[in-house]
Design a protein around this motif. Structure first.
Motif, PDB file in Angstrom:
ATOM      1  N   ILE A  96      15.801  -9.102  -4.196  1.00 41.08           N
ATOM      2  CA  ILE A  96      15.999  -7.750  -4.734  1.00 41.08           C
ATOM      3  C   ILE A  96      16.218  -6.697  -3.656  1.00 41.08           C
ATOM      4  N   THR A  97      15.864  -6.984  -2.390  1.00 46.62           N
ATOM      5  CA  THR A  97      15.994  -5.943  -1.375  1.00 46.62           C
ATOM      6  C   THR A  97      16.074  -6.570   0.014  1.00 46.62           C
ATOM      7  N   PRO A  98      16.868  -6.019   0.931  1.00 50.53           N
ATOM      8  CA  PRO A  98      16.913  -6.542   2.301  1.00 50.53           C
ATOM      9  C   PRO A  98      15.610  -6.237   3.045  1.00 50.53           C
ATOM     10  N   HIS A  99      15.320  -7.044   4.059  1.00 47.06           N
ATOM     11  CA  HIS A  99      14.086  -6.823   4.824  1.00 47.06           C
ATOM     12  C   HIS A  99      14.255  -5.657   5.790  1.00 47.06           C
ATOM     13  N   ASP A 100      13.139  -5.163   6.277  1.00 48.03           N
ATOM     14  CA  ASP A 100      13.125  -4.063   7.249  1.00 48.03           C
ATOM     15  C   ASP A 100      12.506  -4.510   8.575  1.00 48.03           C
ATOM     16  N   LEU A 101      12.701  -5.765   8.935  1.00 52.85           N
ATOM     17  CA  LEU A 101      12.061  -6.295  10.135  1.00 52.85           C
ATOM     18  C   LEU A 101      12.609  -5.684  11.414  1.00 52.85           C
ATOM     19  N   ARG A 102      13.811  -5.100  11.359  1.00 53.95           N
ATOM     20  CA  ARG A 102      14.383  -4.489  12.563  1.00 53.95           C
ATOM     21  C   ARG A 102      13.964  -3.026  12.724  1.00 53.95           C
ATOM     22  N   GLN A 103      13.272  -2.487  11.746  1.00 57.81           N
ATOM     23  CA  GLN A 103      12.805  -1.112  11.837  1.00 57.81           C
ATOM     24  C   GLN A 103      11.629  -1.028  12.812  1.00 57.81           C
ATOM     25  N   PRO A 104      11.536   0.063  13.606  1.00 59.90           N
ATOM     26  CA  PRO A 104      10.392   0.193  14.519  1.00 59.90           C
ATOM     27  C   PRO A 104       9.063   0.295  13.794  1.00 59.90           C
ATOM     28  N   ALA A 105       9.077   0.835  12.567  1.00 66.60           N
ATOM     29  CA  ALA A 105       7.864   0.940  11.760  1.00 66.60           C
ATOM     30  C   ALA A 105       8.275   0.873  10.297  1.00 66.60           C
ATOM     31  N   PRO A 106       7.441   0.330   9.440  1.00 61.65           N
ATOM     32  CA  PRO A 106       7.802   0.241   8.024  1.00 61.65           C
ATOM     33  C   PRO A 106       7.982   1.615   7.391  1.00 61.65           C
ATOM     34  N   THR A 107       9.025   1.764   6.603  1.00 60.67           N
ATOM     35  CA  THR A 107       9.259   3.008   5.874  1.00 60.67           C
ATOM     36  C   THR A 107       9.158   2.819   4.366  1.00 60.67           C
ATOM     37  N   ARG A 108       9.254   1.571   3.916  1.00 61.62           N
ATOM     38  CA  ARG A 108       9.158   1.288   2.481  1.00 61.62           C
ATOM     39  C   ARG A 108       7.855   0.538   2.193  1.00 61.62           C
ATOM     40  N   THR A 109       7.469   0.547   0.942  1.00 64.17           N
ATOM     41  CA  THR A 109       6.154   0.043   0.554  1.00 64.17           C
ATOM     42  C   THR A 109       6.286  -0.958  -0.583  1.00 64.17           C
ATOM     43  N   ALA A 110       5.562  -2.052  -0.485  1.00 65.13           N
ATOM     44  CA  ALA A 110       5.509  -3.053  -1.547  1.00 65.13           C
ATOM     45  C   ALA A 110       4.254  -2.830  -2.387  1.00 65.13           C
ATOM     46  N   VAL A 111       4.439  -2.799  -3.706  1.00 66.60           N
ATOM     47  CA  VAL A 111       3.344  -2.591  -4.649  1.00 66.60           C
ATOM     48  C   VAL A 111       3.365  -3.730  -5.654  1.00 66.60           C
ATOM     49  N   LEU A 112       2.187  -4.171  -6.077  1.00 65.26           N
ATOM     50  CA  LEU A 112       2.112  -5.294  -7.011  1.00 65.26           C
ATOM     51  C   LEU A 112       1.342  -4.883  -8.267  1.00 65.26           C
ATOM     52  N   LEU A 113       1.884  -5.268  -9.420  1.00 63.04           N
ATOM     53  CA  LEU A 113       1.202  -5.097 -10.708  1.00 63.04           C
ATOM     54  C   LEU A 113       1.023  -6.475 -11.316  1.00 63.04           C
ATOM     55  N   ARG A 114      -0.205  -6.780 -11.695  1.00 64.49           N
ATOM     56  CA  ARG A 114      -0.503  -8.075 -12.315  1.00 64.49           C
ATOM     57  C   ARG A 114      -1.083  -7.832 -13.703  1.00 64.49           C
ATOM     58  N   CYS A 115      -0.413  -8.371 -14.718  1.00 62.62           N
ATOM     59  CA  CYS A 115      -0.864  -8.247 -16.101  1.00 62.62           C
ATOM     60  C   CYS A 115      -1.667  -9.498 -16.441  1.00 62.62           C
ATOM     61  N   ARG A 116      -2.899  -9.310 -16.868  1.00 61.54           N
ATOM     62  CA  ARG A 116      -3.772 -10.455 -17.138  1.00 61.54           C
ATOM     63  C   ARG A 116      -4.750 -10.135 -18.253  1.00 61.54           C
ATOM     64  N   GLU A 117      -5.332 -11.179 -18.802  1.00 60.05           N
ATOM     65  CA  GLU A 117      -6.419 -11.037 -19.756  1.00 60.05           C
ATOM     66  C   GLU A 117      -7.732 -10.848 -18.993  1.00 60.05           C
ATOM     67  N   GLY A 118      -8.788 -10.584 -19.740  1.00 62.61           N
ATOM     68  CA  GLY A 118     -10.096 -10.464 -19.112  1.00 62.61           C
ATOM     69  C   GLY A 118     -10.518  -9.023 -18.904  1.00 62.61           C
ATOM     70  N   ALA A 119     -11.709  -8.893 -18.342  1.00 60.71           N
ATOM     71  CA  ALA A 119     -12.286  -7.574 -18.120  1.00 60.71           C
ATOM     72  C   ALA A 119     -11.636  -6.890 -16.928  1.00 60.71           C
ATOM     73  N   PRO A 120     -11.652  -5.561 -16.895  1.00 62.24           N
ATOM     74  CA  PRO A 120     -11.138  -4.860 -15.711  1.00 62.24           C
ATOM     75  C   PRO A 120     -12.032  -5.110 -14.505  1.00 62.24           C
ATOM     76  N   GLY A 121     -11.546  -4.757 -13.335  1.00 59.25           N
ATOM     77  CA  GLY A 121     -12.297  -4.998 -12.112  1.00 59.25           C
ATOM     78  C   GLY A 121     -11.739  -6.176 -11.341  1.00 59.25           C
ATOM     79  N   TRP A 122     -12.210  -6.345 -10.135  1.00 60.30           N
ATOM     80  CA  TRP A 122     -11.710  -7.353  -9.211  1.00 60.30           C
ATOM     81  C   TRP A 122     -12.133  -8.748  -9.653  1.00 60.30           C
TER      82      TRP A 122
END
Length: 223
Positions: A96-122
Motif C-alpha cells: 500500500i505504500t513505499p518505504h521511507d528507509l532512505r529518509q534521515p528520520a521517519p516522517t510518517r506513522t504506522a497505526v494499527l486497529l485490531r477488532c476483537r471480541e472480549g473485554a476492553p483492556g490489554w
C-alpha cells in the motif's frame, strides 16, 4: 497430523502462547506519538474497512497526521506470535505504500486497529500485535504509532486511555447495504412526472441483485 503439523495449522505456529510481545507498561513508556482527533480517525478507518472481529487494519499517516493509506486483513487464526504478525503487517505495508528507509528520520506513522471480541483492556495477543507494529514500522522506515483495540464495549487507544463507545466490534453490521432500490422523496412522487417515473420503475422486470464477492483484504490509499 501430517509430518508433525496439524491440518489447517500454519507451520510457523509451534505454540499457542505468544513469544514476542510487549506488556502495556513497556508500550506506554516507549514514547508513542499521540493521535490527533482519535475519535474522527477511528470513525474514518472504520467507515473505510468495516472491520469484523478478527480483522486487523494497518494504517499510515502522513507528516501532518492525515490518513494516506490503509489495509485490512484477517490473520491466520493459529498465528499468535509477534514475529508472525510482524511479517503479515510488513507484507501489507509493502503493497500500500513505499518505504521511507532512505529518509534521515521517519516522517510518517504506522497505526494499527485490531477488532476483537472480549473485554476492553490489554491482552497478550494485543501485546504480540504491539511488538509486531513496532518492528514492522522500523523495518519500513516509519514511526510506530498508536494501537487501537475495537471491542464490543467500543474503541480504546491502549496506553493513553482515550476511548469511546462507537464504533465498536459489532458496528460493521450497521454499514451501508446497497441491495434496495432508492426511491425519490414523497414530495417528488406527488407530481405527475414523479408518478409517471414510479409507474415506469414498477413495470420493469425484476432481476436478482448482484452481490460482490467478499475480498480477503481491503486496501485504500492515496499516493
Amino acid at each position: 497430523m501430517i509430518n508433525g503439523i496439524g491440518r489447517g495449522q500454519s507451520p510457523l505456529a509451534r505454540s499457542s502462547a505468544p513469544r514476542r510481545l510487549l506488556d502495556l507498561e513497556t508500550w506506554t513508556a516507549s514514547g508513542i506519538p499521540l493521535l490527533r482527533d482519535p475519535r474522527d480517525f477511528v470513525l474514518e478507518l472504520h467507515q473505510r474497512h468495516l472491520p469484523q472481529p478478527g480483522t486487523v487494519v494497518i494504517a499510515v499517516l502522513d507528516a501532518v497526521h492525515h490518513l494516506s493509506a490503509s489495509a485490512s486483513f484477517t490473520p491466520w487464526p493459529h498465528d499468535t506470535d509477534g514475529w508472525q504478525h510482524r511479517n503479515a503487517l510488513l507484507a501489507h505495508l509493502r503493497q500500500i505504500t513505499p518505504h521511507d528507509l532512505r529518509q534521515p528520520a521517519p516522517t510518517r506513522t504506522a497505526v494499527l486497529l485490531r477488532c476483537r471480541e472480549g473485554a476492553p483492556g490489554w491482552t497478550e495477543q494485543d501485546g504480540a500485535w504491539m511488538w509486531a507494529l513496532r518492528d514492522a514500522a522500523v523495518l519500513h522506515g516509519l514511526r510506530c504509532g498508536s494501537y487501537v483495540a475495537l471491542t464490543p464495549a467500543g474503541w480504546q487507544i491502549l496506553g493513553d486511555g482515550r476511548q469511546g463507545r462507537n464504533p465498536h466490534a459489532g458496528s460493521w453490521a450497521d454499514g451501508p447495504v446497497h441491495t434496495v432500490t432508492e426511491l425519490p422523496p414523497r414530495t417528488a412522487l406527488d407530481t405527475p412526472s414523479g408518478r409517471r417515473a414510479l409507474r415506469q420503475t414498477s413495470e420493469r422486470p425484476w432481476t436478482p441483485a448482484r452481490v460482490a464477492a467478499i475480498q480477503p483484504a481491503r486496501r485504500t490509499g492515496t499516493r
